[in-house]
Design an enzyme around this catalytic site. Structure first.
Site, PDB file in Angstrom:
ATOM      1  N   SER A 144     104.781  69.088  44.722  1.00 45.44           N
ATOM      2  CA  SER A 144     103.398  68.995  44.260  1.00 45.44           C
ATOM      3  C   SER A 144     102.909  70.294  43.640  1.00 45.44           C
ATOM      4  CB  SER A 144     102.513  68.633  45.453  1.00 45.44           C
ATOM      5  OG  SER A 144     101.169  68.672  45.078  1.00 45.44           O
ATOM      6  N   ASP A 145     102.084  70.163  42.605  1.00 45.08           N
ATOM      7  CA  ASP A 145     101.321  71.300  42.076  1.00 45.08           C
ATOM      8  C   ASP A 145     100.372  71.776  43.162  1.00 45.08           C
ATOM      9  OD1 ASP A 145     102.252  71.029  39.576  1.00 45.08           O
ATOM     10  OD2 ASP A 145     100.419  70.209  38.702  1.00 45.08           O
ATOM     11  N   LYS A 146      99.826  72.926  42.977  1.00 48.39           N
ATOM     12  CA  LYS A 146      98.831  73.379  43.950  1.00 48.39           C
ATOM     13  C   LYS A 146      97.424  73.095  43.448  1.00 48.39           C
ATOM     14  CE  LYS A 146      97.886  77.767  44.068  1.00 48.39           C
ATOM     15  NZ  LYS A 146      96.480  77.782  43.630  1.00 48.39           N
TER      16      LYS A 146
ATOM     17  N   LYS B  37     110.397  73.322  36.954  1.00 46.28           N
ATOM     18  CA  LYS B  37     110.193  72.014  37.601  1.00 46.28           C
ATOM     19  C   LYS B  37     111.369  71.104  37.295  1.00 46.28           C
ATOM     20  CE  LYS B  37     105.193  71.672  37.780  1.00 46.28           C
ATOM     21  NZ  LYS B  37     104.033  70.885  37.432  1.00 46.28           N
TER      22      LYS B  37
END
Ligand code: ATP
Length: 889
Positions: free
Chosen positions: A328-330, A605
């Site tokens: 997940s992105d932050k 990613k």
């Protein structure tokens, strides 16, 4: 507007023709009028397959062929009712399939509409997002990277603008665009001052004006639609289709074998034998199964959409249930993306900022003293820079709430500038470099009091490099110390730097950003974590799903936020630059061993997805930018952000989050597990009915006894009762332990050895019970019509009881959740009603060959039903207590 070669007309003339202005745009009123005049910006619907054709496609199935052959044979044998009923089943099956397909298509269509394209326009001087279908000729459009264009646009301003036009020209390399006027006869591929509908912005930014919409666009002229239609096929449905083929060949082979046995060893008349074999074929085919499976999937898609997860295609629903890692992105996903600046660090001072949210109510303090801009020239420069190098807008809406449009990080910097009583200027920009997560900064060339400057804001590490300051210098050490202190508290840091350039400079690019800068200051921003994520990440841990944070932010910020969210161990973190140095083997190890990755680029990613997949993980990966598209495509489930995400990211993803929230992914995974479990339970439920019916007929042919059920009765059981009852399973809730077991292996067989055992075991119990009953009744010389009616009832009652066994795979059927699925009870009541009609209504007696039963005749079927329920529960109990369940499942 008459279609023209807009590339040959200069900007001033164009704006006049379209009666608009770059700064102000169209007024809402004029836009509305033009919308009425020119219609919506939509392409005509693509030609659909005719309904008739769609309906007939449902007859194209091996199992249906078997039934059709059966219909022809019964017709020849003069059994008109059988023929009619078999044909009716075939037609009903096609109708169910057709209705189901249309419903699923409609659901997906509705979901696609939820993802409709948007565009940023300037109308009445205000930047706002509108649906692309509302664009009108003359609209001024703000072009930015990652957007998908839905109109033909003439470029008025362009900054490093590159457009991917493969859908139109076939050329996959992005083309650099500019605003320069071109000759009138320039061919489509060379019209560099135009951006066409159907293309995407690969990088850069710009301003343009809509010159053509809908079918008047170049895309509209060549094709009706570029949207590919999602296929309603999933790995599981493919497996069941293959399974259908196995069943039909088994049926054909065993029919021939049984025909031979019957013909050689018993004195059956050929016609009777043929009828028996047809009965066998009809019995063994699970007619309703495909329809039920696709209903379950479609319900899953709709339930996920209701919970903010838009699944773009059916296979993703299944894959979600197998996810073993969520990357997940932050920013915005784990955190709220509601940014507030809390501190400003200058070369010699640290200032504190009060106030929360985007409202400019708040002040800047130096210790206890309110800051006056005149006394802090560095602060003044910093505020001027962040206000200038900024594409967001801050305004107060009608309700008095302060809102921003654009990026949250930029919005909070505008709020910071507004907190000063003395206003700072937003300087006119001569040239700019838009923010790019690969470079992690944004810059602008400005003219200030007869001198020219480049202002840049971005990640501190990137800007420190431009200043040449290292940690070994006093100043470098000072800034590193500040970064460390603030990032450790989970603050997001933005640095600001400046460099004076020659007055002749008119244009800047990344090569101008390498050196010669002076660091003006740092800004510390807090972005509160989403509380619900903490629970969601705990849930993942229990479910054997690893959560990894892959962020562009500073490593200390990432670790600090990770600790709050329960991600990582609060110590170990890898940076993008470390990943770049690794070979495939090291990368695979790192991907598994680390949970927090900071200062990553979009390419990191992709590297991580590949590495995790090489380690047999099923990987969900989030992303929002245009550069995230390759990773989103490669991931087993690409997850795009609905709010923050670019159109390119949404198109590349398998799922879109309406609320950008990590917890939504976890909810979708849960729903995925529920759907998969219910698909399996449905198969587990339906097949024993077919096997036991087939076995009953097989045994009676083998022993030369009379047929226990007629073909019509068998079809009744298979179509009406099996399908209605199994629908109850579609609504079955997730079992309590389902989020406490590890994710299923992606290559796991649909029917494990234990499942196959259970199918045969249950079939044996049902078939054995009925055979025993029949033997007993035949001994008593009971009328064969009564016997077959009782057999029919015994089968249906056994099925109904077995439904309650199947509702829970592992637990005792009469558990706490017994009443949780109302549909199961509604279906049971309906079925009991229908069975009573079958038994006591003369009309139904005629069709189905049944007879009214006396009260005592119900005892046997009921006993068999209860027996099935008890024995299966006992078997579940043994497996549960032998502790082998997990292993064999
Ligand atoms: P995530 O990948 O978790 O969403 P992120 O938003 O921090 O994290 P990026 O958008 O790649 O990831 O940003 C990386 C860094 O670039 C940020 O930490 C910040 O220092 C800087 N940054 C982010 N947005 C801007 C912006 N609009 N202008 C200048 N710098 C920015």
């Amino acid at each position: 507007m008459q279609a023209k070669n807009w590339c040959g007309i200069d900007a001033v003339e164009l704006l006049k023709i379209f009666d608009t202005d770059v700064e102000v745009g169209l007024s809402e009123e004029i836009a509305k009028k033009r919308h009425e005049e020119y219609g919506a910006n939509e392409l005509p619907e693509p030609k659909q397959e005719s309904k008739f054709f769609k309906f007939f496609k449902h007859f194209n199935d091996v199992l249906i062929y078997v039934l059709l052959v059966a219909a022809v044979i019964t017709l020849f044998l003069g059994h008109g009712i059988d023929t009619a009923v078999i044909l009716m089943v075939v037609v009903i099956n096609a109708i169910i399939g057709y209705i189901q397909q249309s419903k699923a298509e409609k659901a997906l269509e509705g979901i696609r509409k939820m993802l409709s394209l948007k565009a940023t326009v300037i109308r009445s001087s205000v930047r706002r997002e509108v649906l692309s279908s509302d664009l009108v000729p003359g609209d001024i459009i703000v072009i930015s990277a990652g957007e998908k264009n839905s109109a033909d646009i003439r470029i008025l301003e362009a900054v490093n603008l590159k457009v991917e036009e493969s859908s139109l020209t076939g050329e996959s390399v992005a083309v650099e665009k500019s605003s320069a006027v071109l000759p009138n006869d320039t061919v489509l591929a060379d019209r560099l001052n135009m951006v066409f509908a159907g293309t995407t912005i690969a990088s850069g930014s710009g301003i343009g004006m809509v010159v053509a919409i809908g079918s008047n666009t170049e895309l509209g002229k060549i094709s009706s639609s570029i949207e590919d239609v999602d296929r309603l096929q999933t790995p599981l449905l493919k497996q069941t289709a293959a399974f259908g083929k196995v069943i039909s060949s088994t049926i054909v082979i065993s029919s021939v074998a049984i025909f031979t046995i019957g013909y050689l060893f018993h004195d059956y008349a050929t016609a009777d034998l043929l009828l028996a074999i047809i009965g066998l074929a009809v019995a063994a085919i699970p007619e309703g199964l495909p329809a039920v499976l696709s209903i379950i999937l479609a319900i899953g898609v709709q339930r996920m959409a209701a919970k903010n997860a838009i699944v773009r295609n059916l296979p993703s629903v299944e894959t979600l249930g197998a996810v073993s890692v969520i990357c997940s992105d932050k920013t915005g996903t784990l955190t709220k993306n509601e940014m507030t600046v809390t501190s400003v660090m200058l070369k010699d001072k640290e200032l504190a900022v009060t106030g929360t949210g985007y409202s400019p109510n708040g002040s800047i303090f130096d210790g206890q003293n309110l800051v006056q801009l005149a006394d802090y020239p560095n602060l003044k420069e910093l505020l001027t820079a962040v206000k200038t190098v900024n594409e967001a807008n801050l305004r107060c809406d009608e309700k008095g709430d302060w809102i921003i449009s654009g990026d949250a990080t930029e919005g909070c910097l505008l709020t910071l500038a507004e907190k000063m009583k003395e206003t700072t200027q937003r300087l006119p920009i001569l040239s700019k470099i838009p923010f790019d997560s690969n470079y992690k900064y944004m810059a602008a060339l400005v003219e200030n009091e007869q001198s020219k400057w480049i202002y840049v804001k971005g990640a501190p590490e990137s800007l420190l490099k431009m200043t040449g300051l290292t940690a070994s210098t006093v100043e470098g050490d000072y800034w590193h110390e500040k970064m460390f202190q603030h990032a450790n508290k989970g603050e997001r840091l933005i640095a600001v730097a400046a460099k004076q350039v020659d007055v002749t400079t008119c244009f800047i690019n990344h090569s101008d950003m390498e050196s010669g800068f002076r660091l003006v200051g740092l800004v510390g921003i807090i972005d509160p974590p989403r509380e619900e994520v903490i629970g969601a990440s705990q849930q993942c841990r229990k479910a054997g799903i690893v959560v990894k944070m892959i962020t562009g932010d500073h490593k200390d910020t990432a670790v600090a936020i990770g600790v709050q969210m329960g991600i990582g161990d609060g110590k170990r973190v890898l940076e993008g630059k470390d990943l770049d140095r690794m070979d495939d083997k090291e990368l695979a190890q790192a991907a598994v061993n680390y949970d927090v990755f900071a200062r990553t680029s979009p390419n990191n990613k992709l590297q991580l997805v590949k590495a995790l997949q090489a380690e047999q993980h099923i990987c969900a990966m989030t992303g929002d930018g245009v550069n995230d598209a390759p990773a989103l495509k490669r991931a087993d489930i690409g997850v795009a952000m609905g709010i923050k995400g670019t159109e390119v990211a949404k198109e590349a993803a398998g799922m879109v989050l309406v609320d950008d929230n990590f917890s939504t992914i976890v909810n979708a995974v849960k729903e995925g597990r529920r759907v998969y479990d219910n698909l399996k339970k449905t198969i587990l439920f339906i097949l024993p009915t077919n096997v036991s019916e087939g076995a009953l007929i097989f045994v009676s042919i083998l022993f030369g006894t009379s047929m226990p059920l007629t073909t019509v009765q068998i079809l009744w059981v298979n179509m009406i009762s099996a399908v209605t009852i199994s629908l109850a399973i579609a609504f079955e809730k997730l079992e309590p332990g389902a989020m406490e077991r590890p994710p299923r292996k992606p290559n796991a067989k649909l029917l494990s050895p234990y499942y196959i055992f259970q199918i045969f075991f249950v079939s044996l119990v049902i078939c054995g019970g009925i055979l025993f009953m029949n033997m007993f009744l035949t001994d008593q010389q009971i009328n064969p019509s009564i016997v077959s009616t009782m057999t029919l009832q015994a089968l249906v009652i056994a099925q109904l009881m077995y439904l309650f066994n199947c509702r829970s795979e592992t637990e005792f059927a009469l558990n706490r959740n017994f009443f949780s699925n109302k549909i199961a009870f509604i279906v049971s009541i309906i079925l009991i009603g229908v069975q009573l009609l079958v038994t006591y209504m003369p009309f139904m007696n005629l069709i189905l060959g049944t007879v009214p039963l006396q009260a005592k005749d119900w005892v046997w079927p009921l006993v068999i039903g209860v027996l099935v329920f008890t024995i299966v529960e006992f078997e579940k109990w043994i497996v549960r207590h032998a502790g082998r369940f997990r292993k064999v499942r």
